[in-house]
Write an enzyme that holds these catalytic residues in place. Structure first.
Site, mmCIF file in Angstrom:
data_model
loop_
_atom_site.group_PDB
_atom_site.id
_atom_site.type_symbol
_atom_site.label_atom_id
_atom_site.label_comp_id
_atom_site.label_asym_id
_atom_site.label_seq_id
_atom_site.Cartn_x
_atom_site.Cartn_y
_atom_site.Cartn_z
ATOM 1 C CE LYS A 86 16.501 82.313 87.475
ATOM 2 N NZ LYS A 86 17.974 82.404 87.368
ATOM 3 C CE1 TYR A 139 6.121 69.962 86.587
ATOM 4 C CE2 TYR A 139 5.041 67.833 86.504
ATOM 5 C CZ TYR A 139 6.169 68.610 86.350
ATOM 6 O OH TYR A 139 7.340 68.013 85.964
ATOM 7 C CG ASP A 141 15.402 63.264 85.368
ATOM 8 O OD1 ASP A 141 14.562 62.872 86.208
ATOM 9 O OD2 ASP A 141 15.342 62.972 84.159
ATOM 10 C CG ASP A 155 10.373 66.697 86.435
ATOM 11 O OD1 ASP A 155 10.457 65.485 86.690
ATOM 12 O OD2 ASP A 155 10.281 67.157 85.284
HETATM 13 C C1 IPM Z 1 8.395 62.405 87.093
HETATM 14 C C2 IPM Z 1 7.947 62.507 85.673
HETATM 15 C C3 IPM Z 1 6.592 63.199 85.616
HETATM 16 C C4 IPM Z 1 6.750 64.582 86.218
HETATM 17 C C5 IPM Z 1 5.978 63.263 84.213
HETATM 18 C C6 IPM Z 1 5.753 61.870 83.642
HETATM 19 C C7 IPM Z 1 4.699 64.054 84.180
HETATM 20 O O1 IPM Z 1 8.899 63.161 84.898
HETATM 21 O O2 IPM Z 1 7.672 61.826 87.919
HETATM 22 O O3 IPM Z 1 9.490 62.889 87.404
HETATM 23 O O4 IPM Z 1 7.193 65.507 85.543
HETATM 24 O O5 IPM Z 1 6.418 64.741 87.398
HETATM 25 MN MN MN Z 2 10.798 63.599 85.956
#
Ligand code: IPM
Ligand code: MN
Length: 379
Positions: free
Chosen positions: A196, A147, A255, A251
């Site tokens: 990885k 990032y 999810d 990230d």
């Molecule tokens: C999260 C979101 C963010 C990230 C985006 C909005 C940049 O997906 O906080 O998980 O990838 O960190």
């Molecule tokens: Mn996210």
């Protein structure tokens, strides 16, 4: 008048002995952000009265609204308001301002707990018998990695190309490893490390975490290739305790927590720096499809606020929020994201009641107020 002689009612709140006071900054942002932040702020105000602390909520702009007002997604005015506060309550943005905010306050620790509610096991696509004992904590590194590495778009002869660099200083890996190890030590003493190394051997997460783990002999460390880990998390989520990952892998993996819990709308997160200062938010994004309709699920942002209360040491108040949330779900109240696809009847026969954001807030306020009233028979 010397402070000691001043009657309590006239004293500024900061000077009342044992009176806890907190100032937070709400950054509603975009999409459903303003709705879920306002819902959470309303619940927190009611909770403060009941829990015996005072709360000031300041507001500032981030993302699109800041862009429109100041020409930048993260204006210095916003940073100034956040400075010296006890926490940031964040809504959602599409992208602008969030990464800069994380970097500015060096919020390198992102904690994303996942604990499916017993009332929602059927809402997850994963079989209920695999969810019973799930209690996961994702620890995601938040201010480095791909990032924030060198990036750009360039052109070589006729060919345009783009690049982002996954760069980690060893010490950046070591410091998040220490946080994850500390967390594991207070939980079930198991730490899974996403890596990885078969393709990215210069990012030796396994070796660096193992070296930090020498100071945590009670914790078992298990490095796992991130692709395999994604599969294992879905097939046997109950076997994991703390999962440590870099920014991008964390990230993506976190999810999966949304699928495990039944909806991404339920999950909250805390992003902390070395001083314990933090930003608290839902894991979900701006949800533009439902923005402005009053049907967004505020439980994710509220879960973020619960982590904030824990971080302040307001453990009992945090537990109150968790209890009310479980009561609400057990009584069959569901926001739209949790509406079952086929019918509105839960498997146990409990009729489900689909509620709006403000109906969720009303439920919490009623339950909070019921708690502050003296019990009948004790009067
Ligand atoms: C999260 C979101 C963010 C990230 C985006 C909005 C940049 O997906 O906080 O998980 O990838 O960190
Ligand atoms: Mn996210």
């Amino acid at each position: 008048m010397p402070t000691e002689q001043m009657p309590t009612e006239q004293m500024p709140k900061e000077q009342i002995p044992n009176q806890r006071h907190y100032r937070i900054v709400a950054l509603p942002g975009e999409g459903i952000g303003p709705e879920v932040v306002e819902a959470t702020a309303t619940i927190l105000r009611a909770l403060a009265d009941q829990a015996g602390f005072t709360l000031t909520i300041d507001y500032a702009l981030i993302g699109m609204p800041a862009q429109q007002a100041f020409g930048t997604s993260l204006p210095s005015e916003t940073l100034q308001i956040c400075e010296g506060s006890d926490g940031i309550l964040f809504g959602a943005v599409t992208q602008g301002g969030l990464l800069e905010l994380r970097k500015h306050f060096d919020l390198f620790t992102n904690l994303r707990p996942v604990r499916p509610s017993p009332s929602l096991l059927s809402a997850s696509p994963i079989k209920a018998d695999r969810l019973n004992h799930v209690d996961l904590l994702f620890v995601r590194e938040l201010v480095s990695g791909i990032y924030f590495g060198e990036a750009g778009r360039e052109r070589q002869q006729q060919n345009a190309y783009g690049f982002h660099t996954m760069r980690y200083a060893d010490e950046e890996i070591r410091r998040i490893a220490r946080v994850a190890l500390q967390q594991a030590q207070t939980r079930r003493q198991h730490l899974t490390v996403a890596h990885k190394e078969n393709a990215l051997p210069h990012l030796p997460w396994s070796r660096l975490v193992a070296s930090e783990a020498e100071a945590f002999p009670a914790v078992t460390v298990e490095p796992m290739l991130v692709d395999n880990l994604a599969m294992q998390l879905v097939s046997r989520p109950g076997d994991f305790d703390v999962v440590l990952a870099g920014n991008l892998f964390g990230d993506i993996l976190s999810d999966l927590g949304g699928a495990i819990a039944g909806s991404i709308g339920l999950l909250g997160s805390a992003s902390l720096n070395a001083d314990g200062f933090g930003m608290y938010e839902a894991v979900h994004g701006t949800a533009p499809d439902i923005a402005g309709k009053g049907i967004a699920n505020p439980l994710g942002t509220l879960a973020g606020a619960t982590l904030m209360l824990k971080q302040w040491g307001e453990k009992q108040t945090a537990e109150t929020l968790i209890t009310i949330r479980e009561n609400m779900l057990a009584q069959g109240y569901r926001t739209h994201d949790l509406r079952p696809a086929a019918d509105t009847t839960a498997s146990a026969g409990q009729p489900l009641k689909i509620v709006t954001t403000s109906e969720v807030v009303d439920f919490f306020i009623t339950q909070i107020q019921a708690r502050s009233q003296p019990c009948k028979g004790q009067e």
